[in-house]
Design an enzyme around this catalytic site. Structure first.
Site, PDB file in Angstrom:
ATOM      1  N   LYS A  13       5.102   4.822   5.903  1.00 52.14           N
ATOM      2  CA  LYS A  13       4.774   5.838   4.904  1.00 52.14           C
ATOM      3  C   LYS A  13       3.841   6.893   5.491  1.00 52.14           C
ATOM      4  CE  LYS A  13       4.770   7.650   0.759  1.00 52.14           C
ATOM      5  NZ  LYS A  13       3.510   8.314   0.470  1.00 52.14           N
TER       6      LYS A  13
ATOM      7  N   GLU B 291       6.325  15.194   6.244  1.00 54.87           N
ATOM      8  CA  GLU B 291       6.236  16.038   5.051  1.00 54.87           C
ATOM      9  C   GLU B 291       5.328  17.246   5.307  1.00 54.87           C
ATOM     10  OE1 GLU B 291       3.927  15.095   1.102  1.00 54.87           O
ATOM     11  OE2 GLU B 291       5.779  13.930   1.170  1.00 54.87           O
TER      12      GLU B 291
END
Length: 307
Positions: A164, A171
């Site tokens: 993550k 991102e």
């Protein structure tokens, strides 16, 4: 199955709704008594009945997660499983797994992506833990993930939050690439309709993505993004990603630049650029300007950022 869920904020509350729609029974606890279904974590654990019990923590990383897991360690027992769905540092997750294992309690670290859209669209889940413990929670993962996929058991404890972390670093880079492209279109002296261009990119283009869809929604709601200040915070994952890249000698120029750009966005008057201006004056006699003198139009030498 029956699940205890701690943290009923924007993510937790939506996850609870999605799980209940899938037929699971969710007992939720939150520090806000107006949203909490039970008065304490102890009451939540008691309501889950006999082992094996599963409690999912959906609180911010750092002290809130530390306190929550410490409390659960004293309340749960052999065969129970704790899931940490927050954005914890993977080092902390490995430690939590070891501490809980000493008491016979399983631990799964679950990286969760989907934001406020996850309730309807489903969540991408990147989980770490043993096959036994992940298998116990699998019905919950199946309900949260989109029907077509989006779930991965990526490795042992720690692997979920490491994955993550990398996801969020990517991102950063993607968002900043879109941001730079939009700014260049808007600054061009060709009277380009930047918003129309971005809308067109959504279909057929190799740069189409959900983030681009969200940019179009933002521009439709606020053309030119006039009401938004150009200041972006970071919640930690980008820093951790860059730190790990340094540790492992993996070059991450795009993600690193995106992270540093966020730091720059918080400086109304950059100390570094003051040094550059002072040096230009020293060796070349170039004029320096105060903040008030700087041009605010796009294309000027400097631009005062509105907070």
């Amino acid at each position: 199955m029956k699940l205890g869920l701690i943290g009923l904020g924007k993510m937790g509350a939506n996850m609870s709704t999605r799980l209940e729609r899938a037929g699971h029974e969710v007992i939720g606890y939150d520090r806000n008594p107006e949203t909490s279904e039970v008065a304490s974590i102890a009451e939540l654990v008691a309501a889950l009945g006999e082992a094996p019990r599963v409690v999912w923590s959906m609180v911010p990383s750092g002290d809130p997660t530390e306190d929550t897991i410490a409390t659960l360690a004293d309340l749960l027992g052999e065969g129970d499983v704790v899931v940490d769905g927050g954005n914890s540092n993977y080092h902390d997750s490995i430690r939590h797994g070891q501490d809980l294992a000493a008491k016979g309690i399983g631990f799964v670290d679950a990286g969760v992506s989907g934001g406020v859209w996850g309730r309807e669209e489903g969540y991408c889940l990147m989980v770490g833990g043993s096959d036994e413990h992940v298998g116990l929670v699998q019905p919950v993962f199946d309900a949260l993930a989109p029907e077509e996929g989006g779930f991965a058991h990526v490795g042992p404890v720690g692997a979920g939050h490491f994955t993550k972390m990398v996801h969020n670093g990517i991102e950063y880079g993607l968002m900043h690439a879109y941001a730079e492209g939009y700014e260049l279109l808007a600054a061009a002296d060709l009277d380009i309709d930047a918003e129309a261009a971005v809308r067109a990119w959504r279909l057929g283009s190799v740069v189409r993505s959900w983030l681009l869809d969200l940019l179009v929604l933002a521009l439709e709601a606020d053309p030119g993004l006039e009401s938004i200040g150009g200041r972006a915070h970071d919640s930690g994952e980008g820093r951790w990603t860059v730190n790990e890249a340094v540790r492992l000698s993996v070059p991450l120029p795009v993600i690193s630049a995106a992270l540093f750009a966020r730091f720059s966005s918080r400086q109304l008057d950059s100390p570094a650029m003051k040094v550059v201006a002072a040096l230009r004056k020293q060796f070349g006699g170039h004029t320096t300007e105060s903040v008030e003198q700087r041009p605010s139009e796009a294309g000027g030498e400097a631009q005062v950022r509105e907070e």
